[in-house]
Design a protein around this motif. Structure first.
Motif, PDB file in Angstrom:
ATOM      1  N   ARG A   8     -13.122  11.873 -28.753  1.00 52.90           N
ATOM      2  CA  ARG A   8     -12.629  10.786 -29.618  1.00 52.90           C
ATOM      3  C   ARG A   8     -11.140  10.912 -29.899  1.00 52.90           C
ATOM      4  NH1 ARG A   8     -17.547  10.747 -34.039  1.00 52.90           N
ATOM      5  NH2 ARG A   8     -16.507   8.884 -34.819  1.00 52.90           N
ATOM      6  N   LYS A  25      -6.782   5.749 -36.816  1.00 54.25           N
ATOM      7  CA  LYS A  25      -7.425   4.685 -36.029  1.00 54.25           C
ATOM      8  C   LYS A  25      -7.571   3.408 -36.862  1.00 54.25           C
ATOM      9  CE  LYS A  25      -9.886   7.566 -32.688  1.00 54.25           C
ATOM     10  NZ  LYS A  25     -11.179   7.885 -32.069  1.00 54.25           N
ATOM     11  N   GLY A  32     -13.169   6.022 -36.716  1.00 53.71           N
ATOM     12  CA  GLY A  32     -13.495   7.376 -37.153  1.00 53.71           C
ATOM     13  C   GLY A  32     -12.406   8.120 -37.894  1.00 53.71           C
ATOM     14  N   TYR A  84     -20.612   8.766 -18.020  1.00 44.86           N
ATOM     15  CA  TYR A  84     -22.064   8.655 -17.800  1.00 44.86           C
ATOM     16  C   TYR A  84     -22.413   9.042 -16.356  1.00 44.86           C
ATOM     17  CZ  TYR A  84     -21.729   5.488 -21.928  1.00 44.86           C
ATOM     18  OH  TYR A  84     -21.459   4.914 -23.140  1.00 44.86           O
ATOM     19  N   TYR A  97     -16.943 -11.496 -21.713  1.00 42.14           N
ATOM     20  CA  TYR A  97     -18.332 -11.994 -21.678  1.00 42.14           C
ATOM     21  C   TYR A  97     -19.040 -11.766 -23.011  1.00 42.14           C
ATOM     22  CZ  TYR A  97     -20.933  -7.541 -20.987  1.00 42.14           C
ATOM     23  OH  TYR A  97     -21.520  -6.309 -21.152  1.00 42.14           O
ATOM     24  N   TYR A 140     -16.161   4.849 -40.697  1.00 46.79           N
ATOM     25  CA  TYR A 140     -17.585   5.219 -40.777  1.00 46.79           C
ATOM     26  C   TYR A 140     -17.821   6.725 -40.768  1.00 46.79           C
ATOM     27  CZ  TYR A 140     -17.302   4.550 -35.574  1.00 46.79           C
ATOM     28  OH  TYR A 140     -16.950   4.555 -34.257  1.00 46.79           O
ATOM     29  N   PHE A 181     -23.980  -2.515 -26.393  1.00 47.09           N
ATOM     30  CA  PHE A 181     -23.374  -2.565 -25.048  1.00 47.09           C
ATOM     31  C   PHE A 181     -22.901  -1.195 -24.562  1.00 47.09           C
ATOM     32  CE2 PHE A 181     -18.770  -2.326 -25.815  1.00 47.09           C
ATOM     33  CZ  PHE A 181     -18.742  -2.452 -27.197  1.00 47.09           C
ATOM     34  N   GLY A 225     -10.938   1.503 -26.418  1.00 49.45           N
ATOM     35  CA  GLY A 225     -10.492   0.669 -25.302  1.00 49.45           C
ATOM     36  C   GLY A 225     -11.031  -0.745 -25.392  1.00 49.45           C
ATOM     37  N   VAL A 226     -12.342  -0.899 -25.324  1.00 51.18           N
ATOM     38  CA  VAL A 226     -12.940  -2.237 -25.483  1.00 51.18           C
ATOM     39  C   VAL A 226     -12.623  -2.749 -26.886  1.00 51.18           C
ATOM     40  CG1 VAL A 226     -15.070  -3.588 -25.476  1.00 51.18           C
ATOM     41  CG2 VAL A 226     -14.839  -1.660 -23.900  1.00 51.18           C
ATOM     42  N   LEU A 265     -21.635  -5.476 -17.823  1.00 50.41           N
ATOM     43  CA  LEU A 265     -20.684  -6.349 -17.114  1.00 50.41           C
ATOM     44  C   LEU A 265     -21.180  -6.761 -15.729  1.00 50.41           C
ATOM     45  CD1 LEU A 265     -17.813  -7.655 -16.856  1.00 50.41           C
ATOM     46  CD2 LEU A 265     -17.018  -5.452 -16.004  1.00 50.41           C
ATOM     47  N   GLY A 296     -21.039  -0.258 -29.243  1.00 44.63           N
ATOM     48  CA  GLY A 296     -20.923   0.580 -28.049  1.00 44.63           C
ATOM     49  C   GLY A 296     -21.131   2.048 -28.378  1.00 44.63           C
TER      50      GLY A 296
HETATM   51  N1  LIG Z   1     -21.981  -2.835 -21.252  1.00 42.18           N
HETATM   52  C1  LIG Z   1     -20.793  -3.040 -20.722  1.00 42.18           C
HETATM   53  O1  LIG Z   1     -20.601  -4.005 -19.978  1.00 42.18           O
HETATM   54  C2  LIG Z   1     -19.691  -2.100 -21.064  1.00 42.18           C
HETATM   55  C3  LIG Z   1     -18.446  -2.225 -20.449  1.00 42.18           C
HETATM   56  C4  LIG Z   1     -17.400  -1.385 -20.868  1.00 42.18           C
HETATM   57  C5  LIG Z   1     -17.621  -0.418 -21.831  1.00 42.18           C
HETATM   58  N2  LIG Z   1     -18.879  -0.304 -22.361  1.00 42.18           N
HETATM   59  C6  LIG Z   1     -19.154   0.672 -23.423  1.00 42.18           C
HETATM   60  O2  LIG Z   1     -18.247   0.430 -24.477  1.00 42.18           O
HETATM   61  C7  LIG Z   1     -18.061   1.626 -25.215  1.00 42.18           C
HETATM   62  C8  LIG Z   1     -16.566   1.860 -25.389  1.00 42.18           C
HETATM   63  O3  LIG Z   1     -16.017   2.197 -24.116  1.00 42.18           O
HETATM   64  P1  LIG Z   1     -14.478   2.587 -23.971  1.00 42.18           P
HETATM   65  O4  LIG Z   1     -14.300   3.032 -22.560  1.00 42.18           O
HETATM   66  O5  LIG Z   1     -13.630   1.485 -24.486  1.00 42.18           O
HETATM   67  O6  LIG Z   1     -14.367   3.874 -24.906  1.00 42.18           O
HETATM   68  P2  LIG Z   1     -13.620   4.033 -26.312  1.00 42.18           P
HETATM   69  O7  LIG Z   1     -14.148   3.013 -27.275  1.00 42.18           O
HETATM   70  O8  LIG Z   1     -12.162   4.060 -26.099  1.00 42.18           O
HETATM   71  O9  LIG Z   1     -14.081   5.466 -26.742  1.00 42.18           O
HETATM   72  C9  LIG Z   1     -15.297   5.646 -27.403  1.00 42.18           C
HETATM   73  C10 LIG Z   1     -15.109   5.650 -28.909  1.00 42.18           C
HETATM   74  O10 LIG Z   1     -16.399   5.695 -29.501  1.00 42.18           O
HETATM   75  C11 LIG Z   1     -16.317   6.308 -30.757  1.00 42.18           C
HETATM   76  N3  LIG Z   1     -17.380   7.297 -30.912  1.00 42.18           N
HETATM   77  C12 LIG Z   1     -18.244   7.358 -31.946  1.00 42.18           C
HETATM   78  N4  LIG Z   1     -19.092   8.384 -31.819  1.00 42.18           N
HETATM   79  C13 LIG Z   1     -18.755   9.020 -30.678  1.00 42.18           C
HETATM   80  C14 LIG Z   1     -19.255  10.188 -30.038  1.00 42.18           C
HETATM   81  N5  LIG Z   1     -20.292  10.895 -30.524  1.00 42.18           N
HETATM   82  N6  LIG Z   1     -18.662  10.575 -28.884  1.00 42.18           N
HETATM   83  C15 LIG Z   1     -17.633   9.895 -28.374  1.00 42.18           C
HETATM   84  N7  LIG Z   1     -17.114   8.774 -28.946  1.00 42.18           N
HETATM   85  C16 LIG Z   1     -17.678   8.341 -30.094  1.00 42.18           C
HETATM   86  C17 LIG Z   1     -14.932   6.949 -30.874  1.00 42.18           C
HETATM   87  O11 LIG Z   1     -14.138   6.144 -31.744  1.00 42.18           O
HETATM   88  P3  LIG Z   1     -14.077   6.550 -33.315  1.00 42.18           P
HETATM   89  O12 LIG Z   1     -13.475   7.912 -33.368  1.00 42.18           O
HETATM   90  O13 LIG Z   1     -13.247   5.488 -33.930  1.00 42.18           O
HETATM   91  O14 LIG Z   1     -15.496   6.541 -33.788  1.00 42.18           O
HETATM   92  C18 LIG Z   1     -14.410   6.890 -29.447  1.00 42.18           C
HETATM   93  O15 LIG Z   1     -13.000   6.806 -29.403  1.00 42.18           O
HETATM   94  C19 LIG Z   1     -18.792   2.721 -24.448  1.00 42.18           C
HETATM   95  O16 LIG Z   1     -20.058   2.900 -25.007  1.00 42.18           O
HETATM   96  C20 LIG Z   1     -18.930   2.117 -23.071  1.00 42.18           C
HETATM   97  O17 LIG Z   1     -20.003   2.644 -22.350  1.00 42.18           O
HETATM   98  C21 LIG Z   1     -19.894  -1.118 -22.000  1.00 42.18           C
END
Ligand SMILES: NC(=O)c1ccc[n+]([C@@H]2O[C@H](COP(=O)([O-])OP(=O)(O)OC[C@H]3O[C@@H](n4cnc5c(N)ncnc54)[C@H](OP(=O)(O)O)[C@@H]3O)[C@@H](O)[C@H]2O)c1
Length: 325
Positions: free
Chosen positions: A315, A177, A173, A46, A130, A192, A238, A152-153, A266, A216
């Protein structure tokens, strides 16, 4: 001079530039860290793309998470010393062999947590902490839907929710996985890419639906995520891996069951030092006990940060992604 990965102009992964930067002596309240592992997170994309503006201006060193040892302390730093093992989540500056960072955002690492684990979990694991304990209190009997359960999360949150006694439904996806999501504690997994996840959630829960949805993904899973919730359920948006949720009429929350919706991050949950330390300690406890494992399965050299972003956005990664400086 030390190696680092900087962004001079926002854009795709190609704007990540491997180059040398100077790291001066730490100023008041800062420490210098020799990094042993750097975490890679979706939020790094981002900032790189410009979706989130860089608080450090341009150019900036990418990355928000890391672990390493303190090599120098600045004036006024009293609770850290040279040689301490630390880990952190700090806005930008992460993809580097050495860096300066505010001492008050550092957390001391227990001996049983490796640098690699720490870089793979400080941001993702404290987020899971959290989300499960404060945004919505997950406990025995709670039914949780977690999107991107093999991510990851995802893998951390699913293991932890299972450990708390919840029934965990995960979306993924691909079939590969799905296997990982099961190993991470999901009782039910929905692909999905092929299935209507809201219809499957209805079927799996016998029409009772979920108490909470952790989403997410953003754009592509909204508003179907709302259809997975029982009346008065919690929609926790999130992240935006597929793009941001578009503006919607708030009355949809009423028609779909007087739902609650929140968009947490966070930074707000660990803004106070005592919350940062408590959140990290809770994470260290659950990982130290073996109840939650940190799957650091994707490791790249620091110079290959570009490839790490390409794979994350395509992904292709699962679990936690780190860079080796
Ligand atoms: N708000 C907070 O405090 C906070 C903190 C940490 C992370 N986050 C958010 O948590 C989410 C996961 O973060 P992460 O770093 O752990 O990543 P991640 O889940 O390892 O990677 C993103 C996953 O999202 C899925 N996905 C579905 N549609 C997608 C698309 N169009 N493009 C890319 N990925 C897509 C994919 O899994 P599938 O192939 O299984 O669909 C991909 O592996 C992110 O949105 C991140 O911004 C938020």
């Amino acid at each position: 001079m030390v190696a680092a990965v900087r962004v001079h102009k926002t854009g795709g992964p190609e704007v990540l530039t491997y180059e040398e930067v100077e790291v001066p002596a730490p100023a008041e309240g800062q420490v210098k860290i020799k990094q042993h592992a750097c975490g890679v997170n979706f939020i790094d994309c981002y900032f790189r793309s410009g979706l989130y503006p860089s608080p450090a201006g341009m150019p900036f060193v990418s990355g928000n998470e890391g672990a390493g040892e303190v090599t120098a302390v600045g004036p006024g730093v009293t609770d850290l010393k040279v040689g301490d093992r630390v880990a952190y989540v700090v806005g930008l500056g992460g993809y580097a062999q050495e860096r300066l960072a505010p001492a008050e955002r550092m957390v001391k690492l227990p001996d049983n947590i490796s640098y690699e684990q720490a870089a793979g979990m400080m941001l993702k694991g404290m987020t899971a902490q959290y989300l499960l304990n404060r945004t919505f209190k997950v406990e025995k009997g709670t039914t949780v839907l977690m999107h991107a359960a093999a991510g990851g999360v995802g893998q951390i949150l699913c293991q932890w929710a299972n450990h708390l006694g919840a029934t965990v439904i995960g979306t993924v996806g691909s079939p590969e996985k799905a296997e990982l999501a099961k190993q991470a504690g999901c009782h039910h997994v929905i692909n999905y890419s092929e299935e209507d996840f809201a219809a499957r959630v209805k079927e799996i829960t016998g029409g009772k639906l979920c108490d909470v949805v952790y989403d997410g993904i953003g754009k592509t899973t909204f508003p179907a995520s709302l259809d997975c919730l029982r009346p008065l359920g919690y929609f926790v948006s999130f992240g935006s891996a597929s793009g941001q949720v578009e503006a919607f009429n708030i009355n949809i929350l009423q028609t779909k069951g007087s739902l609650f919706a929140t968009r947490p991050t966070l930074n707000h949950y660990v803004a106070k030092r005592e919350d940062l330390v408590a959140t990290a300690n809770d994470l260290f406890k659950v990982v130290g006990s073996g109840a939650v494992k940190i799957p650091v399965t994707h490791k790249y050299a620091l110079k290959d940060a570009r490839k790490a972003h390409e794979d994350l956005e395509a992904r292709k990664t699962t679990g936690s992604v780190i860079l080796e400086p």
